[in-house]
Scaffold this motif. Structure first.
Motif, mmCIF file in Angstrom:
data_model
loop_
_atom_site.group_PDB
_atom_site.id
_atom_site.type_symbol
_atom_site.label_atom_id
_atom_site.label_comp_id
_atom_site.label_asym_id
_atom_site.label_seq_id
_atom_site.Cartn_x
_atom_site.Cartn_y
_atom_site.Cartn_z
ATOM 1 N N SER A 163 66.268 80.338 138.710
ATOM 2 C CA SER A 163 66.489 78.983 139.228
ATOM 3 C C SER A 163 66.085 78.855 140.696
ATOM 4 O O SER A 163 65.988 77.739 141.210
ATOM 5 N N CYS A 164 65.837 79.958 141.387
ATOM 6 C CA CYS A 164 65.386 79.908 142.789
ATOM 7 C C CYS A 164 63.884 79.677 142.910
ATOM 8 O O CYS A 164 63.392 79.306 143.988
ATOM 9 N N HIS A 169 61.542 77.547 141.704
ATOM 10 C CA HIS A 169 60.914 76.248 141.973
ATOM 11 C C HIS A 169 60.987 75.905 143.451
ATOM 12 O O HIS A 169 59.980 75.495 144.064
ATOM 13 N N LYS A 170 62.146 76.066 144.044
ATOM 14 C CA LYS A 170 62.286 75.772 145.472
ATOM 15 C C LYS A 170 61.390 76.680 146.304
ATOM 16 O O LYS A 170 60.742 76.232 147.257
ATOM 17 N N HIS A 193 57.719 75.711 146.297
ATOM 18 C CA HIS A 193 57.433 74.426 146.940
ATOM 19 C C HIS A 193 57.896 74.372 148.393
ATOM 20 O O HIS A 193 58.000 73.282 148.965
ATOM 21 N N TYR A 235 56.004 82.135 139.514
ATOM 22 C CA TYR A 235 55.999 80.696 139.269
ATOM 23 C C TYR A 235 54.591 80.317 138.830
ATOM 24 O O TYR A 235 53.639 80.367 139.612
ATOM 25 N N VAL A 238 60.184 74.500 133.682
ATOM 26 C CA VAL A 238 60.734 73.426 134.508
ATOM 27 C C VAL A 238 59.694 72.331 134.711
ATOM 28 O O VAL A 238 58.487 72.570 134.618
ATOM 29 N N ASP A 285 57.594 70.540 137.091
ATOM 30 C CA ASP A 285 57.098 70.996 138.389
ATOM 31 C C ASP A 285 57.462 70.038 139.514
ATOM 32 O O ASP A 285 57.649 70.452 140.658
ATOM 33 N N GLU A 286 57.575 68.768 139.221
ATOM 34 C CA GLU A 286 57.879 67.786 140.265
ATOM 35 C C GLU A 286 59.348 67.798 140.650
ATOM 36 O O GLU A 286 59.691 67.771 141.833
ATOM 37 N N THR A 287 60.238 67.906 139.666
ATOM 38 C CA THR A 287 61.673 67.786 139.935
ATOM 39 C C THR A 287 62.415 69.119 139.945
ATOM 40 O O THR A 287 63.512 69.214 140.496
ATOM 41 N N GLY A 288 61.843 70.121 139.283
ATOM 42 C CA GLY A 288 62.534 71.399 139.140
ATOM 43 C C GLY A 288 63.542 71.425 138.015
ATOM 44 O O GLY A 288 64.224 72.436 137.804
ATOM 45 N N GLU A 289 63.653 70.350 137.260
ATOM 46 C CA GLU A 289 64.620 70.286 136.168
ATOM 47 C C GLU A 289 64.203 71.221 135.039
ATOM 48 O O GLU A 289 63.060 71.226 134.591
#
Length: 356
Positions: free
Chosen positions: A52-53, A55-56, A59, A186, A220, A222-226
């Motif tokens: 979960s780390c 995506h952040k 980006h 990623y 996920v 890619d834009e929101t990380g959801e």
């Protein structure tokens, strides 16, 4: 076991002393070259916390990512994007964050000078993502423990097939090592191609080391990380099984998995062979893939020697999907660190050419 099944053993069986020789043979000699381990204590939470780390991290602003790069190690610590070679072009399909979960300062000072590619020093985004470091170390330690268990079962299996094999070789080396490399990956979204086979996020290759622990994957937006389910069922990890067929590997959420690298192929006299694999990209627009393999290896001065009673032609066997092993393991008894260096040079030669 059939050729369409992933061999799975329970963590309880792995660690109880039960004889798993049949499972080792089914997975690594007859099957996919991958074994699943179910219900590992703490694994699922550790896996989710780290993945979960990603995506952040991927980006973060470019200047923050640049500070996480380590050119001295050929980008084998911290952030790497576009530094590897895919064909004759930089690979921009994925970003990687490399870390050693077992030690921030592995090896000795002398060892780090002699083997800088084997013993890079960790770089952590302590300010930007403080949760990443503890999550990475937690997952990596769990993976290391399971690799020790699998190594012991590999030893017992190979010793039963090759009388000249050291029956404690791999387990002992895995217990002693502080050389481990986690790779938080990623995979950026790829442009869908109507009517064409989708490109690979990473092409066919063998891992160069001993054991590779796999945490499965997460998809996920890619834009929101959801987090989402992958809408493209053809995307993901593929291997060449021991019958030479390409198969897709779906790792259950309650399992981690372990596949073999080329060094295991060498030291087992080819009784077990490395696992050719690639990751196929998704046709779904805007969807990214996250994974975290962890490469558990020996100290770089470990001798890659063929066991008594084996022959080189058996060791050299490989799929035509990957480069021949004989081009890099050129001498019986070659040190692992030298072998690793030859492998890195092949993948990073485009970087070296820019600096000469």
């Amino acid at each position: 076991m059939t050729e369409s099944e992933l061999v799975i053993v329970s963590y309880e069986d792995l660690t109880s002393g039960k004889d798993l020789s049949k499972s080792i043979e089914d997975a690594y000699s007859q099957g996919w070259g991958v074994i699943g381990i179910s219900d590992v204590p703490g694994f699922e939470n550790a896996r989710n916390n780290l993945l979960s780390c990603a995506h952040k991290l991927a980006h973060l602003p470019s200047d923050a990512l640049t500070k996480l790069e380590d050119p001295k190690s050929l980008y084998n610590a911290g952030w790497s994007h576009g530094k590897e070679k895919l064909g004759d072009k930089p690979d921009l399909a994925k970003g990687s964050f490399y870390f050693n979960p077992l030690s921030d300062l592995p090896g000795t000072e002398e060892g780090r000078k002699k083997y800088p590619l084997s013993y890079p020093i960790n770089i952590w985004p302590k300010d930007e993502i403080p949760s990443l470091e503890p999550a990475a170390k937690k997952l990596g330690i769990i993976m290391h423990e399971c690799c020790i268990g699998v190594a012991g079962h590999i030893d017992r299996y190979v010793a039963s097939k090759l009388p000249g094999y050291d029956a404690d070789l791999m387990e002992s080396a895995m217990k002693k090592t502080d050389k481990a490399k986690g790779r938080l990956l990623y995979y950026f979204p790829m442009e869908p191609k109507s009517g064409e086979k989708q490109e690979a996020w990473i092409g066919w290759h063998n891992d160069s080391g001993f054991l590779t622990a796999l945490a499965g994957d997460m998809y996920v937006d890619d834009e929101t990380g959801e987090v989402c389910e992958c809408p493209d069922e053809e995307a993901g990890l593929y291997v060449i099984n021991r019958l030479g067929k390409e198969v897709k590997v779906n790792i259950p959420k309650n399992c981690m998995a372990i596949q073999l690298g080329e060094c295991t192929q060498i030291v087992t006299g080819g009784k077990l062979t490395a696992t050719p694999h690639y990751v196929r990209g998704s046709q779904a627009k805007g969807i990214a893939r996250i994974s975290c393999p962890c490469f558990i290896d020996t100290a770089p001065n470990f001798k890659l020697s063929m066991p008594q009673g084996s022959d080189k032609e058996c060791i050299y066997q490989s799929s035509d999907k990957v480069p021949p092993l004989k081009e890099r393991w050129t001498t019986d008894g070659m040190e692992f660190g030298e072998f690793l260096g030859k492998t890195f040079e092949k993948y990073y030669e485009h970087i070296q050419s820019k600096n000469t």
